[in-house]
Scaffold this motif. Structure first.
Motif, PDB file in Angstrom:
ATOM      1  N   GLY A 147     -36.658 -81.310  44.993  1.00 22.27           N
ATOM      2  CA  GLY A 147     -37.514 -80.518  45.614  1.00 22.27           C
ATOM      3  C   GLY A 147     -38.448 -81.578  46.276  1.00 22.27           C
ATOM      4  O   GLY A 147     -38.472 -82.721  46.066  1.00 22.27           O
ATOM      5  N   GLN A 148     -39.295 -81.358  47.561  1.00 22.61           N
ATOM      6  CA  GLN A 148     -40.313 -81.961  48.056  1.00 22.61           C
ATOM      7  C   GLN A 148     -41.336 -81.232  48.603  1.00 22.61           C
ATOM      8  O   GLN A 148     -40.985 -80.259  49.067  1.00 22.61           O
ATOM      9  CB  GLN A 148     -39.434 -82.644  49.334  1.00 22.61           C
ATOM     10  CG  GLN A 148     -40.205 -83.731  50.292  1.00 22.61           C
ATOM     11  CD  GLN A 148     -39.366 -84.369  51.276  1.00 22.61           C
ATOM     12  OE1 GLN A 148     -38.682 -85.250  50.813  1.00 22.61           O
ATOM     13  NE2 GLN A 148     -39.679 -83.958  52.594  1.00 22.61           N
ATOM     14  N   VAL A 149     -42.126 -81.818  48.590  1.00 24.95           N
ATOM     15  CA  VAL A 149     -43.654 -81.264  49.317  1.00 24.95           C
ATOM     16  C   VAL A 149     -44.409 -82.414  49.991  1.00 24.95           C
ATOM     17  O   VAL A 149     -44.487 -83.392  49.476  1.00 24.95           O
ATOM     18  CB  VAL A 149     -44.402 -80.699  48.152  1.00 24.95           C
ATOM     19  CG1 VAL A 149     -45.946 -80.247  48.887  1.00 24.95           C
ATOM     20  CG2 VAL A 149     -43.825 -79.430  47.406  1.00 24.95           C
ATOM     21  N   LEU A 150     -44.722 -82.153  51.048  1.00 27.24           N
ATOM     22  CA  LEU A 150     -45.470 -82.893  51.873  1.00 27.24           C
ATOM     23  C   LEU A 150     -46.967 -82.628  51.667  1.00 27.24           C
ATOM     24  O   LEU A 150     -47.495 -81.496  52.190  1.00 27.24           O
ATOM     25  CB  LEU A 150     -45.265 -82.909  53.432  1.00 27.24           C
ATOM     26  CG  LEU A 150     -46.275 -83.727  54.581  1.00 27.24           C
ATOM     27  CD1 LEU A 150     -46.305 -85.216  54.086  1.00 27.24           C
ATOM     28  CD2 LEU A 150     -45.430 -83.651  55.953  1.00 27.24           C
ATOM     29  N   MET A 158     -51.742 -85.906  43.700  1.00 31.70           N
ATOM     30  CA  MET A 158     -51.205 -84.695  44.200  1.00 31.70           C
ATOM     31  C   MET A 158     -49.748 -84.631  43.585  1.00 31.70           C
ATOM     32  O   MET A 158     -49.261 -85.865  43.179  1.00 31.70           O
ATOM     33  CB  MET A 158     -51.064 -84.396  45.447  1.00 31.70           C
ATOM     34  CG  MET A 158     -52.319 -84.427  46.381  1.00 31.70           C
ATOM     35  SD  MET A 158     -53.550 -83.257  45.873  1.00 31.70           S
ATOM     36  CE  MET A 158     -52.682 -81.910  46.013  1.00 31.70           C
ATOM     37  N   GLY A 159     -49.388 -83.544  43.131  1.00 35.24           N
ATOM     38  CA  GLY A 159     -47.959 -83.389  42.452  1.00 35.24           C
ATOM     39  C   GLY A 159     -47.492 -82.038  42.331  1.00 35.24           C
ATOM     40  O   GLY A 159     -48.205 -81.054  42.402  1.00 35.24           O
ATOM     41  N   TYR A 160     -46.082 -81.913  41.963  1.00 34.39           N
ATOM     42  CA  TYR A 160     -45.718 -80.454  41.450  1.00 34.39           C
ATOM     43  C   TYR A 160     -44.889 -80.594  40.323  1.00 34.39           C
ATOM     44  O   TYR A 160     -44.498 -81.827  39.819  1.00 34.39           O
ATOM     45  CB  TYR A 160     -45.093 -79.865  42.510  1.00 34.39           C
ATOM     46  CG  TYR A 160     -44.095 -80.486  43.070  1.00 34.39           C
ATOM     47  CD1 TYR A 160     -42.714 -80.556  42.666  1.00 34.39           C
ATOM     48  CD2 TYR A 160     -44.135 -81.667  44.336  1.00 34.39           C
ATOM     49  CE1 TYR A 160     -41.520 -81.041  42.919  1.00 34.39           C
ATOM     50  CE2 TYR A 160     -42.929 -82.059  44.566  1.00 34.39           C
ATOM     51  CZ  TYR A 160     -41.661 -82.118  44.112  1.00 34.39           C
ATOM     52  OH  TYR A 160     -40.697 -82.719  44.464  1.00 34.39           O
ATOM     53  N   LEU A 208     -40.833 -73.775  41.520  1.00 36.31           N
ATOM     54  CA  LEU A 208     -41.837 -75.109  41.947  1.00 36.31           C
ATOM     55  C   LEU A 208     -43.207 -74.591  41.924  1.00 36.31           C
ATOM     56  O   LEU A 208     -43.454 -73.756  42.936  1.00 36.31           O
ATOM     57  CB  LEU A 208     -41.147 -75.702  43.126  1.00 36.31           C
ATOM     58  CG  LEU A 208     -41.837 -77.125  43.460  1.00 36.31           C
ATOM     59  CD1 LEU A 208     -40.696 -77.678  44.236  1.00 36.31           C
ATOM     60  CD2 LEU A 208     -43.022 -76.764  44.426  1.00 36.31           C
ATOM     61  N   VAL A 209     -44.081 -75.396  41.152  1.00 32.70           N
ATOM     62  CA  VAL A 209     -45.561 -75.048  41.252  1.00 32.70           C
ATOM     63  C   VAL A 209     -46.303 -76.386  41.337  1.00 32.70           C
ATOM     64  O   VAL A 209     -45.830 -77.310  40.800  1.00 32.70           O
ATOM     65  CB  VAL A 209     -45.958 -74.057  40.149  1.00 32.70           C
ATOM     66  CG1 VAL A 209     -45.273 -72.616  40.029  1.00 32.70           C
ATOM     67  CG2 VAL A 209     -45.584 -74.733  38.759  1.00 32.70           C
ATOM     68  N   ILE A 210     -47.522 -76.154  41.873  1.00 26.14           N
ATOM     69  CA  ILE A 210     -48.535 -77.272  41.935  1.00 26.14           C
ATOM     70  C   ILE A 210     -49.736 -76.940  40.792  1.00 26.14           C
ATOM     71  O   ILE A 210     -50.362 -75.991  41.114  1.00 26.14           O
ATOM     72  CB  ILE A 210     -49.178 -77.424  43.409  1.00 26.14           C
ATOM     73  CG1 ILE A 210     -48.145 -77.587  44.263  1.00 26.14           C
ATOM     74  CG2 ILE A 210     -49.935 -78.583  43.429  1.00 26.14           C
ATOM     75  CD1 ILE A 210     -48.276 -77.576  45.792  1.00 26.14           C
TER      76      ILE A 210
END
Length: 233
Positions: A147-150, A158-160, A208-210
């Motif tokens: 997974g990837q989040v910008l 920040m993170g997940y 996938l959650v933040i």
């Protein structure tokens, strides 16, 4: 006197003619005898040679036939082994699923977690599917989860997390993978990527959650924010 000279010359020419005729006859007889000997010699070896050659050719063919047959059998065996290897190496296509964030929807806050609305970007096979914004696997086995989040939120860590739901066999585990990113004060734009190999079970669901970031800002571009699973066996 002239008459006597001519007579002597005539006699000499006559004798020479007789001698030449005799020599010609002898040479003709010798030639015929030699020709007969040559023909006799040629006919006898030729007959033996032809018979011998035929016999040799027949023998050679008899010798060659088993060899050719053996080579054909060997070739068939090699082809059979090759086909078996190809058949054994052929397997069902690997299943994979990659999701991208929906560009027309913003992240959804649920309690203390933020969920990203997903849609299918790439998919192959029927082992992995999307259900109610979660990835569901249909077979037990090993999978590559990524997974990837910008993130674009300043002054925050920040993170997940990628967590698991719904499988009795999986036990009490919920958190599979985690990613954290310390954001800069100015021009915040950092990607947080993680991946790992995990054992999943039938009907297990991944999400996938933040957590704990209600005011999170993220990029919804498909090349920046994504989530996926690849079947490894």
């Amino acid at each position: 006197m002239l008459y006597n000279a001519l007579l002597s010359l005539t006699a000499l020419m006559f004798c020479l003619s007789l001698f030449l005729l005799h020599r010609a006859s002898v040479l003709e007889n010798d030639f015929r005898n030699l020709q007969g000997d040559v023909i006799l010699q040629l006919n006898q070896p030729r007959s033996e040679g032809v018979n011998g050659k035929r016999a040799k050719m027949s023998k050679t063919r008899e010798d060659i036939k088993p060899s050719v047959f053996q080579k054909a059998q060997s070739s068939v065996k090699i082809s059979s082994r090759r086909v078996k290897r190809e058949q054994s190496s052929c397997r069902a296509p690997t299943s994979f699923l990659q999701l991208r964030a929906k560009t027309n929807k913003q992240p959804v806050l649920k309690g203390n977690i933020t969920a990203i609305p997903w849609t299918v970007s790439l998919q192959q096979g029927n082992t992995i599917s999307l259900k109610e914004n979660r990835i569901v696997v249909q077979d037990d086995g090993y999978y590559l989860v990524f997974g990837q989040v910008l993130f674009e939120t300043p002054n925050e860590v920040m993170g997940y997390i990628i967590q698991s739901w719904g499988s009795i066999q999986a036990g009490p585990r919920t958190e599979l993978l985690c990613c954290l990113q310390d954001m800069p004060d100015e021009d915040p734009a950092n990607t947080c990527y993680t991946a790992g190999t995990v054992r999943l079970f039938q009907n297990e669901e991944l999400e996938l959650v933040i957590p704990n970031r209600p005011s999170v800002l993220i990029s919804l571009d498909s090349e920046s924010t994504f989530f996926g699973v690849i079947q490894l066996n």
